[in-house]
Design a protein around this motif. Structure first.
Motif, PDB file in Angstrom:
ATOM      1  N   UNK A 368       0.667  -1.203   0.039  1.00  0.00           N
ATOM      2  CA  UNK A 368       0.026   0.004   0.020  1.00  0.00           C
ATOM      3  C   UNK A 368       0.913   1.404   0.140  1.00  0.00           C
ATOM      4  N   UNK A 369       1.861   1.204   0.774  1.00  0.00           N
ATOM      5  CA  UNK A 369       2.787   2.402   1.059  1.00  0.00           C
ATOM      6  C   UNK A 369       3.567   2.524  -0.295  1.00  0.00           C
ATOM      7  N   UNK A 370       3.897   1.455  -1.130  1.00  0.00           N
ATOM      8  CA  UNK A 370       4.661   1.672  -2.359  1.00  0.00           C
ATOM      9  C   UNK A 370       3.742   2.365  -3.365  1.00  0.00           C
ATOM     10  N   UNK A 371       2.493   1.777  -3.373  1.00  0.00           N
ATOM     11  CA  UNK A 371       1.593   2.139  -4.528  1.00  0.00           C
ATOM     12  C   UNK A 371       1.075   3.637  -4.335  1.00  0.00           C
ATOM     13  N   UNK A 372       1.139   3.933  -2.960  1.00  0.00           N
ATOM     14  CA  UNK A 372       0.604   5.393  -2.673  1.00  0.00           C
ATOM     15  C   UNK A 372       1.542   6.268  -3.332  1.00  0.00           C
ATOM     16  N   UNK A 373       2.967   5.887  -2.796  1.00  0.00           N
ATOM     17  CA  UNK A 373       4.190   6.745  -3.246  1.00  0.00           C
ATOM     18  C   UNK A 373       4.094   6.831  -4.849  1.00  0.00           C
ATOM     19  N   UNK A 374       3.817   5.647  -5.596  1.00  0.00           N
ATOM     20  CA  UNK A 374       3.823   6.077  -6.781  1.00  0.00           C
ATOM     21  C   UNK A 374       2.629   6.843  -7.310  1.00  0.00           C
ATOM     22  N   UNK A 375       1.551   6.750  -6.744  1.00  0.00           N
ATOM     23  CA  UNK A 375       0.532   7.260  -7.219  1.00  0.00           C
ATOM     24  C   UNK A 375       0.500   9.126  -6.868  1.00  0.00           C
ATOM     25  N   UNK A 376       1.361   9.282  -5.875  1.00  0.00           N
ATOM     26  CA  UNK A 376       1.635  10.601  -5.431  1.00  0.00           C
ATOM     27  C   UNK A 376       2.770  11.165  -6.249  1.00  0.00           C
ATOM     28  N   UNK A 377       3.320  10.588  -7.090  1.00  0.00           N
ATOM     29  CA  UNK A 377       4.561  11.315  -7.625  1.00  0.00           C
ATOM     30  C   UNK A 377       4.293  12.257  -8.488  1.00  0.00           C
ATOM     31  N   UNK A 378       3.190  12.046  -9.490  1.00  0.00           N
ATOM     32  CA  UNK A 378       2.828  13.283 -10.422  1.00  0.00           C
ATOM     33  C   UNK A 378       2.275  14.443  -9.551  1.00  0.00           C
ATOM     34  N   UNK A 379       1.647  14.342  -8.482  1.00  0.00           N
ATOM     35  CA  UNK A 379       1.098  15.293  -7.655  1.00  0.00           C
ATOM     36  C   UNK A 379       2.363  16.083  -7.157  1.00  0.00           C
ATOM     37  N   UNK A 380       3.371  15.225  -6.944  1.00  0.00           N
ATOM     38  CA  UNK A 380       4.543  16.028  -6.302  1.00  0.00           C
ATOM     39  C   UNK A 380       5.339  16.670  -7.404  1.00  0.00           C
ATOM     40  N   UNK A 381       5.302  16.140  -8.720  1.00  0.00           N
ATOM     41  CA  UNK A 381       5.972  17.109  -9.705  1.00  0.00           C
ATOM     42  C   UNK A 381       5.221  18.272 -10.055  1.00  0.00           C
ATOM     43  N   UNK A 382       3.936  18.206  -9.949  1.00  0.00           N
ATOM     44  CA  UNK A 382       3.205  19.322 -10.260  1.00  0.00           C
ATOM     45  C   UNK A 382       3.401  20.399  -9.009  1.00  0.00           C
ATOM     46  N   UNK A 383       3.387  19.859  -7.743  1.00  0.00           N
ATOM     47  CA  UNK A 383       3.819  20.955  -6.813  1.00  0.00           C
ATOM     48  C   UNK A 383       5.170  21.518  -6.957  1.00  0.00           C
ATOM     49  N   UNK A 384       6.194  20.814  -7.183  1.00  0.00           N
ATOM     50  CA  UNK A 384       7.389  21.096  -7.571  1.00  0.00           C
ATOM     51  C   UNK A 384       7.439  22.144  -8.719  1.00  0.00           C
ATOM     52  N   UNK A 385       6.629  21.939  -9.784  1.00  0.00           N
ATOM     53  CA  UNK A 385       6.568  22.766 -10.699  1.00  0.00           C
ATOM     54  C   UNK A 385       5.867  24.226 -10.627  1.00  0.00           C
ATOM     55  N   UNK A 386       5.270  24.460  -9.296  1.00  0.00           N
ATOM     56  CA  UNK A 386       4.714  25.766  -9.396  1.00  0.00           C
ATOM     57  C   UNK A 386       5.835  26.729  -9.036  1.00  0.00           C
TER      58      UNK A 386
END
Length: 395
Positions: A368-386
């Motif tokens: 579950x942790x691995x899947x959640x980290x993978x699912x959050x990567x795109x949101x993290x990239x979007x946050x870093x791109x602000x």
């Protein structure tokens, strides 16, 4: 960044709780299903493993099997135990208690050797020892360690002859090994009985050495597979080679099919449910980043690096997954308790129908942790791109 991410979750604790419950709602049924698979299959497997005949393969038709065949079988890593046998018609012997003359009992004579799975903890060390079934010992009034007379009668040229062997009860065969009157003996003893009935040796003959006995052809064999999974393959190979055998191959194959089918069912449900939840989690984190673009831009303007902004959704996703996994395992454990009480003694004896372990909980949390980290990567990239300028522009 960890403190900031957790503080943000606490600020929006209602949304965090909904995400945790969503994770638990998807994960709990999967844990229960996996526990059912483990409990049912493990119970059936344990029942087979507890039966010493589950891994047994026995030839049922008398043939002339050369020593070369036994050498090849002994070298097969799938075979843990192998002992040749003589013709079924010559595999009988009369046992008599020396203290009760004339009280002979005809029993079936079965071959055995060291480390026989049918006789755990019992072995025939010498050719003058027998491991006798419980029913036969009760009828003869004998116990382990006591002497016993073994005789083989024959009629030759109109004269009645008998081969008598003074022997000793070396052990008691469990009921799982012999439910009828039987005695387990070393291979040379069986060969001597066969030769005497064939008329090739006289009443004064005695068993030959084990090494010499193994150089002769035999009518059949009894073997035990190393693993229960090897039984169907061995059964099929012997039949293709023209050797009729008896085994539990059908029961073992059914168990293996059940295991595979349950595994496919679990993977299908886990894949569909897990993918759906991870997509929804990723979309929710992305939407949260979009909703907080101004706040993220201000954090960037205050000096937070892109790497830190990237970790913000990831940390929150890990927190949701960890809390959801704990909640899911607690719910699954409660459901498993209900199922085990409801189906106690009806499916797999006294074993649990739904088997949950700490290792299973850790595994579910890890996935579950691995899947959640993978699912959050795109949101993290979007946050870093602000861009920091967005905070100033909106301010």
């Amino acid at each position: 960044m960890l403190r900031l991410a957790l503080a943000d979750l606490w600020h929006e604790r209602v949304l965090f709780l909904c995400s945790v419950l969503g994770c638990a709602a998807v994960l709990a049924p999967l844990i229960v299903l996996f526990g059912l698979r483990q409990g049912v299959v493990a119970g059936l497997r344990a029942e087979l493993l507890e039966d010493p005949r589950a891994r047994e393969v026995v030839s049922v038709v008398n043939r002339t099997l050369e020593p070369a065949l036994f050498e090849r079988l002994a070298a097969d890593p799938r075979i843990a135990f192998l002992v040749p046998r003589t013709r079924a018609l010559s595999a009988t012997i009369v046992l008599e208690n020396p203290a009760r003359p004339g009280s002979g009992l005809r029993v079936e004579l079965l071959p055995t050797a060291a480390q026989d799975p049918l006789l755990p903890g019992r072995s025939v060390a010498d050719a003058d020892e027998l491991v006798v079934s419980t029913t036969a010992l009760e009828r003869l009034g004998l116990r382990a360690g006591e002497p016993v007379l073994a005789s083989i009668p024959r009629l030759r040229d109109g004269q009645r002859e008998a081969l008598t062997l003074p022997m000793r009860v070396g052990g008691v065969a469990p009921l799982s090994a012999a439910t009828r009157d039987a005695a387990f003996a070393a291979v040379p003893v069986l060969l001597l009985v066969e030769d005497f009935l064939d008329g090739t040796v006289g009443p004064d003959a005695r068993p030959v050495s084990e090494d010499l006995a193994r150089t002769r052809p035999f009518a059949g064999f009894r073997l035990h597979a190393t693993r229960i999974e090897d039984v169907p393959a061995l059964d099929r190979e012997f039949r293709l080679a023209g050797i009729e055998v008896a085994s539990r191959a059908e029961a073992v194959a059914g168990l293996l099919r059940l295991d595979r089918n349950l595994a496919l069912l679990f993977l299908a449900l886990a894949g569909a449910g897990g993918a759906g939840y991870l997509i929804s989690l990723g979309v929710g984190l992305w939407a949260q980043v979009e909703r907080k673009r101004r706040d993220i831009a201000l954090l960037s303007l205050l000096g937070l690096k892109r790497r830190a902004l990237l970790m913000l959704p990831v940390i929150q996703a890990v927190a949701v997954a960890l809390a959801g996994a704990i909640c899911a395992f607690a719910v699954a454990a409660a459901v498993a308790g209900v199922l085990n009480r409801a189906f106690a003694g009806t499916v797999a004896g006294d074993r649990p129908v739904c088997l949950l372990t700490a290792a299973m909980g850790l595994g579910a949390a890890g996935v579950t942790l691995l899947g959640a980290m993978m699912a959050s990567v795109l949101a993290g990239i979007r946050a870093a791109g602000v861009a920091p300028a967005e905070g100033l522009a909106e301010g």
